[in-house]
Design an enzyme around this catalytic site. Structure first.
Site: not given
Length: 435
Positions: A311, A369
């Site tokens: 991330h 995600d």
């Protein structure tokens, strides 16, 4: 904002020897901030920070992130605790008002949101202006912005009561508008909200129910959707939140500001990550191909990118992913989708990545995600709707930031500066004399 005038940093121009003292400002958490508000006036200089990744654009009390430590706090509460012990509307209240509601406050809040879930009947006809194959995010940009044409009694941003009504309407109506976008795309009748259902149940009902038969909401799935909403409710000053704040700084109405946020979120680098995960899994095709995929992901000369791992903000494990991983396995167990090749591929990729020394050393853990895309796929939600659900959840955070900014006495219209590198002053040349 706490400024200690005894603590300063000095900026020196080596070419002239001139120096300027800049105050250091401290928040309650996080790094100190150099206050450069008077820099241009005092030194005739600007700072250069593409993407504003090292610049605080505002003061906020809503969300704190420490990416190195994997911390995400909403009003001081860890996201893991909120996801496990709270529900989305309670988190939305927390974002808005700064505290968790007591029983009376929560009942009033939930009641108000529930009563605002229906949309103006004429707005339903607005959908027929779109092609059936229009992307749902394009539809959402249009219909959310169009709310300002239907609700004239909540457009005055200087009236606290009207701001409150607008906030309730946006949080309440977003699931209805999102479900209508899906129903319109598949050619099914719109399903009206049901006041006897909670926020997540109502959304699932409007998404999947049909008039011909009764629809029973699966509690495991409704809780999973509620957690997805919580985990995506706010994430500090990201691109879409900053867009909402920038639009708001001009005095734009709340519905226009949220439509701007939706447009920003639509970008694949922001809200489309979970959709990109599924596309990658489709390209992988089979779990038998995972060893080759992992090899390519490690190869610096390869242009292959492993989506859903790591991330930009979190250099440690994404705290939201810990919650989403458990939810993912609960949903797959409930629905029995073990025979779906794509989901089998995803679970095998997760297993390999969590055990591989390269991924562990680089801290390339599966992020939120990765898991949310798998959950939504297993629940039968179309891939084109993934970012719409993100926008639905993030509305709670957008509204909180919109409210906070309007109440800030130091608010100014957003006006970033630039480093100009174009031509210097030159004279106009008549057309017949140009080479």
């Amino acid at each position: 904002m706490a400024t200690d005038n005894q603590r300063t940093v000095t900026l020196t121009d080596d070419s002239t020897g001139k120096s300027w003292k800049l105050n250091l400002t401290s928040g309650t958490m996080g790094p100190d901030v150099i206050d450069i508000r008077k820099l241009q006036a005092d030194a005739d200089m600007f700072t250069f920070d593409p993407g504003y990744t090292s610049t605080a654009s505002c003061e906020s009390k809503i969300t704190f992130i420490d990416g190195d430590k994997g911390i995400l706090l909403h009003r001081g509460y860890p996201i893991e605790e909120l996801a496990e012990k709270s529900d989305f509307l309670e988190v939305a209240y927390l974002l808005q008002f700064g505290e968790l509601p007591n029983p009376h406050q929560k009942a009033e809040w939930v009641g108000s949101i529930t009563r605002h879930t229906m949309v103006h009947e004429q707005l339903i006809r607005f959908y027929s202006g779109f092609r059936r194959d229009a992307h749902p995010m394009a539809v959402m940009c249009g219909v959310v912005g169009a709310l300002s044409a239907f609700y004239h009694d909540s457009l005055d941003i200087h009236d606290p009561r009207q701001r409150e009504i607008a906030s309730h309407r946006l949080i309440a109506k977003m699931p209805t508008l999102a479900a209508m976008a899906h129903k319109y795309a598949v050619g099914q009748p719109f399903m009206y909200p049901q006041n006897n259902l909670n926020y997540a149940e109502n959304f699932l009902h409007m998404m999947f129910a049909v008039p011909a038969e009764a629809y029973k909401v699966n509690p495991v799935l409704s809780r999973a959707i509620d957690k997805i909403f919580i985990l995506h409710a706010d994430h500090e000053q990201n691109a879409s939140t900053s867009t909402v704040r920038l639009a708001s700084s001009s005095g734009a109405n709340p519905f226009a500001c949220m439509a701007a946020g939706i447009a920003s979120l639509w970008g694949p680098a922001h809200g489309g990550a979970n959709e990109a995960v599924l596309k990658m899994l489709m390209q992988i095709g089979s779990k038998d191909n995972i060893p080759d995929v992992v090899r390519r992901a490690k190869d610096k000369s390869s242009d292959f990118r492993l989506m859903g791992f790591g991330h930009r903000v979190y250099k440690n494990y994404d705290p939201r992913a810990k919650v989403m991983r458990q939810t993912c396995h609960e949903v797959l167990s409930e629905l029995g989708h073990r025979n779906d090749p794509l989901l089998e591929t995803a679970m095998e990729l997760e297993r390999v990545a969590l055990q591989d020394d390269y991924f562990i050393e680089k801290k390339l853990y599966p992020n939120v995600d990765f898991y949310s895309g798998i959950v939504l796929r297993a629940m039968g939600i179309p891939m084109s709707m993934f970012t719409v659900l993100f926008a639905l959840a993030r509305t709670a955070g957008w509204v909180a930031h919109w409210q906070e900014q309007l109440a800030d006495p130091h608010q100014k219209i957003g006006r970033p500066r630039q480093l100009y590198t174009g031509p210097t002053t030159r004279s106009f040349v008549p057309l017949d004399k140009r080479a």
